[in-house]
Design a protein around this motif. Sequence first.
Motif, PDB file in Angstrom:
ATOM      1  N   ILE A  36       0.865  -1.175   0.000  1.00  0.00           N
ATOM      2  CA  ILE A  36       0.000   0.000   0.000  1.00  0.00           C
ATOM      3  C   ILE A  36       0.902   1.225   0.000  1.00  0.00           C
ATOM      4  O   ILE A  36       1.728   1.406   0.887  1.00  0.00           O
ATOM      5  CB  ILE A  36      -0.913   0.022   1.237  1.00  0.00           C
ATOM      6  CG1 ILE A  36      -1.782  -1.242   1.284  1.00  0.00           C
ATOM      7  CG2 ILE A  36      -1.793   1.269   1.221  1.00  0.00           C
ATOM      8  CD1 ILE A  36      -2.585  -1.373   2.574  1.00  0.00           C
ATOM      9  N   CYS A  37       0.739   2.057  -1.010  1.00  0.00           N
ATOM     10  CA  CYS A  37       1.600   3.222  -1.201  1.00  0.00           C
ATOM     11  C   CYS A  37       0.905   4.487  -0.693  1.00  0.00           C
ATOM     12  O   CYS A  37      -0.325   4.557  -0.636  1.00  0.00           O
ATOM     13  CB  CYS A  37       1.916   3.370  -2.693  1.00  0.00           C
ATOM     14  SG  CYS A  37       2.851   4.853  -3.132  1.00  0.00           S
ATOM     15  N   GLY A  70      -3.134  -0.629  -7.014  1.00  0.00           N
ATOM     16  CA  GLY A  70      -1.938  -1.372  -6.640  1.00  0.00           C
ATOM     17  C   GLY A  70      -0.835  -1.291  -7.671  1.00  0.00           C
ATOM     18  O   GLY A  70      -0.989  -1.786  -8.793  1.00  0.00           O
ATOM     19  N   HIS A  71       0.305  -0.652  -7.284  1.00  0.00           N
ATOM     20  CA  HIS A  71       1.412  -0.546  -8.233  1.00  0.00           C
ATOM     21  C   HIS A  71       2.752  -0.985  -7.644  1.00  0.00           C
ATOM     22  O   HIS A  71       3.763  -0.953  -8.337  1.00  0.00           O
ATOM     23  CB  HIS A  71       1.518   0.889  -8.775  1.00  0.00           C
ATOM     24  CG  HIS A  71       1.746   1.930  -7.735  1.00  0.00           C
ATOM     25  ND1 HIS A  71       0.724   2.482  -6.998  1.00  0.00           N
ATOM     26  CD2 HIS A  71       2.876   2.522  -7.290  1.00  0.00           C
ATOM     27  CE1 HIS A  71       1.213   3.369  -6.159  1.00  0.00           C
ATOM     28  NE2 HIS A  71       2.516   3.413  -6.309  1.00  0.00           N
ATOM     29  N   GLU A  72       2.770  -1.431  -6.378  1.00  0.00           N
ATOM     30  CA  GLU A  72       3.996  -1.948  -5.767  1.00  0.00           C
ATOM     31  C   GLU A  72       3.828  -3.447  -5.565  1.00  0.00           C
ATOM     32  O   GLU A  72       3.359  -3.886  -4.510  1.00  0.00           O
ATOM     33  CB  GLU A  72       4.237  -1.301  -4.393  1.00  0.00           C
ATOM     34  CG  GLU A  72       4.334   0.197  -4.366  1.00  0.00           C
ATOM     35  CD  GLU A  72       4.563   0.726  -2.949  1.00  0.00           C
ATOM     36  OE1 GLU A  72       4.755   1.946  -2.810  1.00  0.00           O
ATOM     37  OE2 GLU A  72       4.560  -0.068  -1.992  1.00  0.00           O
ATOM     38  N   THR A 338      -4.719   2.053   9.297  1.00  0.00           N
ATOM     39  CA  THR A 338      -3.445   2.111  10.026  1.00  0.00           C
ATOM     40  C   THR A 338      -2.534   3.170   9.437  1.00  0.00           C
ATOM     41  O   THR A 338      -1.947   3.989  10.158  1.00  0.00           O
ATOM     42  CB  THR A 338      -2.744   0.745   9.987  1.00  0.00           C
ATOM     43  OG1 THR A 338      -3.567  -0.225  10.644  1.00  0.00           O
ATOM     44  CG2 THR A 338      -1.382   0.801  10.675  1.00  0.00           C
ATOM     45  N   LEU A 339      -2.401   3.182   8.118  1.00  0.00           N
ATOM     46  CA  LEU A 339      -1.451   4.088   7.470  1.00  0.00           C
ATOM     47  C   LEU A 339      -1.919   5.542   7.468  1.00  0.00           C
ATOM     48  O   LEU A 339      -1.103   6.454   7.402  1.00  0.00           O
ATOM     49  CB  LEU A 339      -1.183   3.606   6.040  1.00  0.00           C
ATOM     50  CG  LEU A 339      -0.453   2.257   5.959  1.00  0.00           C
ATOM     51  CD1 LEU A 339      -0.452   1.732   4.531  1.00  0.00           C
ATOM     52  CD2 LEU A 339       0.968   2.375   6.477  1.00  0.00           C
ATOM     53  N   ILE A 340      -3.215   5.752   7.571  1.00  0.00           N
ATOM     54  CA  ILE A 340      -3.737   7.126   7.619  1.00  0.00           C
ATOM     55  C   ILE A 340      -3.733   7.657   9.050  1.00  0.00           C
ATOM     56  O   ILE A 340      -3.325   8.796   9.298  1.00  0.00           O
ATOM     57  CB  ILE A 340      -5.159   7.193   7.021  1.00  0.00           C
ATOM     58  CG1 ILE A 340      -5.103   6.944   5.501  1.00  0.00           C
ATOM     59  CG2 ILE A 340      -5.807   8.540   7.305  1.00  0.00           C
ATOM     60  CD1 ILE A 340      -6.466   6.739   4.855  1.00  0.00           C
ATOM     61  N   LYS A 348       5.725  -0.561   5.797  1.00  0.00           N
ATOM     62  CA  LYS A 348       5.089  -1.071   4.596  1.00  0.00           C
ATOM     63  C   LYS A 348       4.144  -2.215   4.972  1.00  0.00           C
ATOM     64  O   LYS A 348       4.558  -3.224   5.540  1.00  0.00           O
ATOM     65  CB  LYS A 348       6.136  -1.552   3.594  1.00  0.00           C
ATOM     66  CG  LYS A 348       5.586  -1.940   2.229  1.00  0.00           C
ATOM     67  CD  LYS A 348       4.836  -0.787   1.557  1.00  0.00           C
ATOM     68  CE  LYS A 348       5.692   0.396   1.246  1.00  0.00           C
ATOM     69  NZ  LYS A 348       4.903   1.429   0.490  1.00  0.00           N
ATOM     70  N   ILE A 349       2.871  -2.026   4.658  1.00  0.00           N
ATOM     71  CA  ILE A 349       1.862  -3.079   4.828  1.00  0.00           C
ATOM     72  C   ILE A 349       1.642  -3.731   3.485  1.00  0.00           C
ATOM     73  O   ILE A 349       1.347  -3.060   2.490  1.00  0.00           O
ATOM     74  CB  ILE A 349       0.559  -2.506   5.391  1.00  0.00           C
ATOM     75  CG1 ILE A 349       0.793  -1.947   6.807  1.00  0.00           C
ATOM     76  CG2 ILE A 349      -0.531  -3.580   5.423  1.00  0.00           C
ATOM     77  CD1 ILE A 349      -0.427  -1.288   7.413  1.00  0.00           C
TER      78      ILE A 349
END
Length: 358
Positions: A36-37, A70-72, A338-340, A348-349
Amino acid sequence: MRAARYYGNGDIRIEEIEEPTVGPGQVGVDVAWCGICGTDLHEFKDGPIFCPKPGHPHPISGEDAPITLGHEFSGVVSSLGEGVTDLEIGQHVVVEPYIIREGVNTGPDSRDYHLSPDMNFIGLAGRGGGLGEKIAVARRWVHPISNDVPLDQAALIEPLSVGYHAVERSGAKAGDVAIVGGAGPIGLLTAAVLKAQGATVVISELSPLRRQKALDTKVADHAFDPREVDVVEEVKKLTDGRGADVAFECTSVQPAMDTLVEALRPQGVLVIVSIWGQRGSFDMQQIVLKELDVRGTIAYVNSHPGTIKLVEEGKINLAPFITGKIGLDGLISEGFDTLINRNETAVKILVSPSGKGL
């Protein structure tokens, strides 16, 4: 197959969609892991930005929302389209997720295809995405990686390539002193590239958890809290009063930018890595009197082979940067939330679209 589909601001749905058809010159990939970027978070909170709005198809992909995010991501080759003869079924790969016009020179000597008109990204402007179970990608954008590199770590090759390109842009070399403003995912991975290339790395970061992560992973030699110490003075102490050779802005925060400008030596290089959502400013007199070079950097250009080599040779260990693994059903509640809202607790999740490996 199942995929996370972006419909618009705050609207991501896990849906069943058709599996992609693998055409001539394409590679079918079973997605193993997708990161997740921060860009995905911006699309969710503030978008659409890179994602095309409904009724406004992207000029190259021809697609509009909903699109698969999704790009990673990393995966395993599952099928080969007509004409693809240099890969094998079962091979581990990562994807350089560009959407670029036909006719643009994307050969090994190109240094600017990532700046071409209407450039966008797989997983943001269409052509599938890593938050789906399968994807079909043009052979040019598929990079094999040693099966000795675990697929979860391979999913971090894409953001690591951002750091690799930024370090290339800086001209940093072994023995240089580099200061990185911000120890989020890109700041940490940029620091990892700098350490792999023999630089001494100083990080300025407010979060104690992120500072500790930088030290624990050994991507930083020193990590300072700018609220507690004068970071500029600490850098001068480490350099006999001279200042850092290179600096990397990875926060999009004005005070961090100001610190980096002050911390650089005369004729030092400042590289702006972060995406700024607002206008920034410089103390122009410092830029002039110190003859500083200020360089922008975006994404990567022919950076994946060099990045992959660093990982395959063991010069960068990506395992410590993976702080969570979830399935598609937890994408919002366990991933985005979580990331926000607790971003300093995670680096990195990773998401397993198929659920395998959880």
